[in-house]
Design a protein around this motif. Structure first.
Motif, short mmCIF file in Angstrom:
data_model
loop_
_atom_site.label_atom_id
_atom_site.label_comp_id
_atom_site.label_asym_id
_atom_site.label_seq_id
_atom_site.Cartn_x
_atom_site.Cartn_y
_atom_site.Cartn_z
N ALA A 1 0.86 -1.33 -0.09
CA ALA A 1 0.16 0.00 0.03
C ALA A 1 0.86 1.35 0.11
O ALA A 1 0.40 2.37 -0.36
CB ALA A 1 -1.02 0.02 1.34
N LEU A 2 2.06 1.19 0.77
CA LEU A 2 2.70 2.27 0.37
C LEU A 2 3.74 2.50 -0.66
O LEU A 2 4.77 3.40 -0.80
CB LEU A 2 3.89 2.02 1.94
CG LEU A 2 2.96 2.53 3.07
CD1 LEU A 2 3.83 2.04 4.41
CD2 LEU A 2 2.69 4.15 3.26
N GLY A 3 3.51 1.65 -1.74
CA GLY A 3 4.09 1.98 -3.05
C GLY A 3 5.61 1.24 -3.04
O GLY A 3 6.34 1.82 -3.99
N ILE A 4 6.04 0.34 -2.07
CA ILE A 4 7.14 -0.12 -2.25
C ILE A 4 7.25 -1.44 -3.14
O ILE A 4 6.40 -2.26 -3.05
CB ILE A 4 7.61 -0.51 -0.85
CG1 ILE A 4 7.67 0.62 0.17
CG2 ILE A 4 9.00 -1.26 -0.85
CD1 ILE A 4 7.65 0.38 1.71
N LYS B 1 -7.49 0.92 0.89
CA LYS B 1 -6.55 -0.04 -0.10
C LYS B 1 -6.61 -1.35 0.70
O LYS B 1 -6.80 -2.25 0.02
CB LYS B 1 -5.49 0.82 -0.54
CG LYS B 1 -5.47 1.75 -1.59
CD LYS B 1 -3.94 2.17 -1.77
CE LYS B 1 -3.86 3.31 -2.59
NZ LYS B 1 -2.67 3.93 -3.28
N MET B 2 -6.00 -1.41 1.71
CA MET B 2 -5.66 -2.48 2.60
C MET B 2 -6.88 -3.35 2.84
O MET B 2 -6.90 -4.59 2.79
CB MET B 2 -4.73 -2.10 3.60
CG MET B 2 -3.51 -1.68 3.30
SD MET B 2 -2.13 -1.45 4.76
CE MET B 2 -2.92 -0.05 5.74
N ARG C 1 -11.83 -6.37 -3.18
CA ARG C 1 -13.33 -5.82 -3.32
C ARG C 1 -13.52 -4.55 -2.32
O ARG C 1 -13.05 -4.88 -1.19
CB ARG C 1 -14.19 -6.77 -3.05
CG ARG C 1 -15.59 -6.46 -3.26
CD ARG C 1 -16.57 -7.52 -3.18
NE ARG C 1 -16.67 -8.31 -2.38
CZ ARG C 1 -17.55 -8.04 -1.06
NH1 ARG C 1 -18.46 -6.77 -1.36
NH2 ARG C 1 -17.49 -8.53 -0.02
N TYR C 2 -13.56 -3.50 -2.94
CA TYR C 2 -14.03 -2.42 -2.08
C TYR C 2 -15.53 -2.58 -1.46
O TYR C 2 -16.41 -3.14 -2.01
CB TYR C 2 -14.00 -0.89 -2.87
CG TYR C 2 -12.41 -0.54 -3.10
CD1 TYR C 2 -11.85 0.16 -2.14
CD2 TYR C 2 -11.79 -1.24 -4.02
CE1 TYR C 2 -10.49 0.66 -2.24
CE2 TYR C 2 -10.39 -0.86 -4.53
CZ TYR C 2 -9.84 0.09 -3.34
OH TYR C 2 -8.40 0.39 -3.57
N LEU D 1 -6.25 -6.52 -7.74
CA LEU D 1 -5.74 -7.64 -7.30
C LEU D 1 -5.85 -7.66 -5.91
O LEU D 1 -5.32 -6.85 -5.10
CB LEU D 1 -4.18 -7.83 -7.89
CG LEU D 1 -3.59 -9.15 -7.47
CD1 LEU D 1 -4.14 -10.51 -8.08
CD2 LEU D 1 -2.05 -9.00 -7.96
N GLY D 2 -6.18 -8.79 -5.30
CA GLY D 2 -6.15 -8.82 -3.79
C GLY D 2 -5.85 -10.22 -3.13
O GLY D 2 -5.39 -11.19 -4.07
N TYR D 3 -6.17 -10.52 -1.96
CA TYR D 3 -5.78 -11.51 -1.26
C TYR D 3 -6.84 -11.92 -0.60
O TYR D 3 -7.47 -11.24 -0.16
CB TYR D 3 -4.33 -11.33 -0.36
CG TYR D 3 -3.16 -10.67 -1.27
CD1 TYR D 3 -2.52 -11.66 -1.96
CD2 TYR D 3 -3.16 -9.40 -1.33
CE1 TYR D 3 -1.44 -10.65 -2.69
CE2 TYR D 3 -2.33 -8.79 -2.11
CZ TYR D 3 -1.19 -9.34 -2.65
OH TYR D 3 -0.47 -8.66 -3.55
N ASN D 4 -6.61 -13.12 0.10
CA ASN D 4 -7.57 -13.83 1.11
C ASN D 4 -6.97 -13.72 2.40
O ASN D 4 -6.10 -14.81 2.86
CB ASN D 4 -8.03 -15.16 0.88
CG ASN D 4 -8.97 -15.70 1.94
OD1 ASN D 4 -9.33 -15.03 2.63
ND2 ASN D 4 -9.35 -16.98 1.77
N TYR D 5 -6.92 -12.44 2.98
CA TYR D 5 -6.41 -12.18 4.35
C TYR D 5 -7.35 -12.05 5.23
O TYR D 5 -6.99 -11.14 6.19
CB TYR D 5 -5.35 -11.06 3.93
CG TYR D 5 -4.02 -11.23 3.15
CD1 TYR D 5 -3.59 -12.62 3.05
CD2 TYR D 5 -3.19 -10.33 2.95
CE1 TYR D 5 -2.62 -12.87 2.21
CE2 TYR D 5 -1.78 -10.28 2.25
CZ TYR D 5 -1.49 -11.58 2.09
OH TYR D 5 -0.36 -11.83 1.28
#
Length: 370
Positions: free
Chosen positions: A65-68, A201-202, A210-211, A222-226
């Motif tokens: 999220a911090l663009g790294i 975002k996170m 999904r927002y 693109l996301g994750y199952n977190y």
């Protein structure tokens, strides 16, 4: 007497809270998650909390999220749990390991400054063993070099630095709730931040991109199952309400250890008080004196385990791990000297005086065999 290395502190209140969720129609992304996020954000002194399934997941989302990204460098200690470096590597960025202070075992600001290059984008400040990192110095370095700061507070819930709780200093911070932590959700983590856009975002990325405003099964990125389940959140809410009493219990256990082990010449004991800080006791780690080696430490650990005493080396330096061979040449003399001689002893809320006495007796017997 078998004494484990760690043990969660679960009461009937936690069991009842989890049972109540099981009787409800919603086991994920429900009201307990929202309540836990708000409670943790408020506790840390920031506005936003994002519940995730582990501290590792939380660190990963912060890095992204911090663009790294690829080619960027993030300064991080090698003397910590490997998740800190892994979260950086997930985004194809490069961990750059800086050495630690020999007393607090946290990042040495002078070594951080020396590690900065034109590619440096961030500092990951780890509050090792629940001792706050020197945040004023690290934030000053970050401001002068225009770097972002991520707090790895996974071991430090409730710790304070100059009157402020850890988690409130960086652009984002992460707490973790594995069963050996001060409070547990079984598995789980919590990101906290003041930045609403960062939080949005996170929160989307932890749920497959999904927002909250989107339709079900519509994924913007693109996301994750977190996700962090409702059961875990219910457990965490009760544990958070008990945090003050549990931190007091852990501090008492540490003080008892220091009393019974005081004067043992072969040992360097952990500090009980760090100036301008309030420690949140995560583990109780002793060090063998300078004349001993890693082989001595490992023989002592084996002796303790044979006698039914749980123990572990804390930490094996990340740059010496098989998965981190690319960094094996890093010059970190304090990290390597400390890590070769550290040993975590049994440590948990309900550890009794008789158990501590037993650990001390076996430990000293083991030292006589070295």
């Amino acid at each position: 007497m078998n004494i484990p290395l760690s043990q969660p502190d679960i009461t009937e209140a936690e069991i009842e809270a989890v049972t109540a969720v099981l009787r409800s129609p919603q086991l994920s992304l429900g009201p307990r998650l929202v309540e836990f996020e708000q409670a943790m954000a408020g506790f840390a002194g920031v506005r936003h909390g994002i519940g995730v399934n582990s501290g590792t997941s939380g660190l990963h989302l912060c890095v992204r999220a911090l663009g790294i990204g690829e080619g960027d460098e993030v300064i991080v200690p090698s003397f910590t749990f490997i998740a800190a470096a892994n979260a950086i590597r997930y985004e194809r960025a490069m961990p750059v390991f800086a050495d630690i202070d020999p007393l607090t075992l946290n990042l040495d600001p002078a070594q951080v400054e020396a590690a900065i290059t034109p590619r440096t984008r961030a500092i990951m400040a780890v509050h090792n063993f629940g001792i706050p990192a020197p945040m004023d110095a690290l934030l000053d370095i970050a401001a002068r070099h225009r770097l972002v700061v991520i707090e790895d507070a996974c071991e430090a819930i409730g710790a304070e630095y100059r009157g402020r709780r850890v988690g409130s200093f960086g652009h984002a911070a992460v707490f973790a709730f594995y069963p050996n932590k001060q409070i547990t959700t079984g598995e789980g983590g919590m990101i906290v931040t003041r930045d609403a856009a960062l939080a949005a975002k996170m929160r989307a990325w932890r749920n497959q991109g999904r927002y909250d405003s989107a339709d079900w099964l519509q994924h913007e990125e693109l996301g994750y199952n977190y996700r962090l389940p409702e059961i875990n959140c219910a457990l965490g809410l009760v544990q958070l309400r008990r945090l003050s009493e549990m931190l007091a219990a852990r501090s008492s256990v540490a003080a008892m250890y220091n009393r019974v082990l005081a004067g043992v010449p072969e040992l360097i004991l952990p500090v009980l008080d760090v100036p301008e800080s309030r420690q949140s006791w995560f583990v109780y780690v002793v060090r063998l004196a300078d004349r001993f080696t890693a082989q001595h430490r490992d023989r002592l650990a084996a002796y303790l385990q044979e006698q039914g005493i749980g123990c572990a080396r804390y930490f094996a330096p990340i740059h010496r791990q098989p998965s981190s061979r690319a960094w094996s040449a890093a010059h970190l003399p304090v990290t390597e000297a400390v890590a070769a001689r550290t040993l975590a002893l049994p440590f948990f809320n309900r550890l009794g005086e008789d158990q501590i006495a037993r650990v001390a007796d076996v430990l000293q017997a083991g030292l006589r065999t070295l």
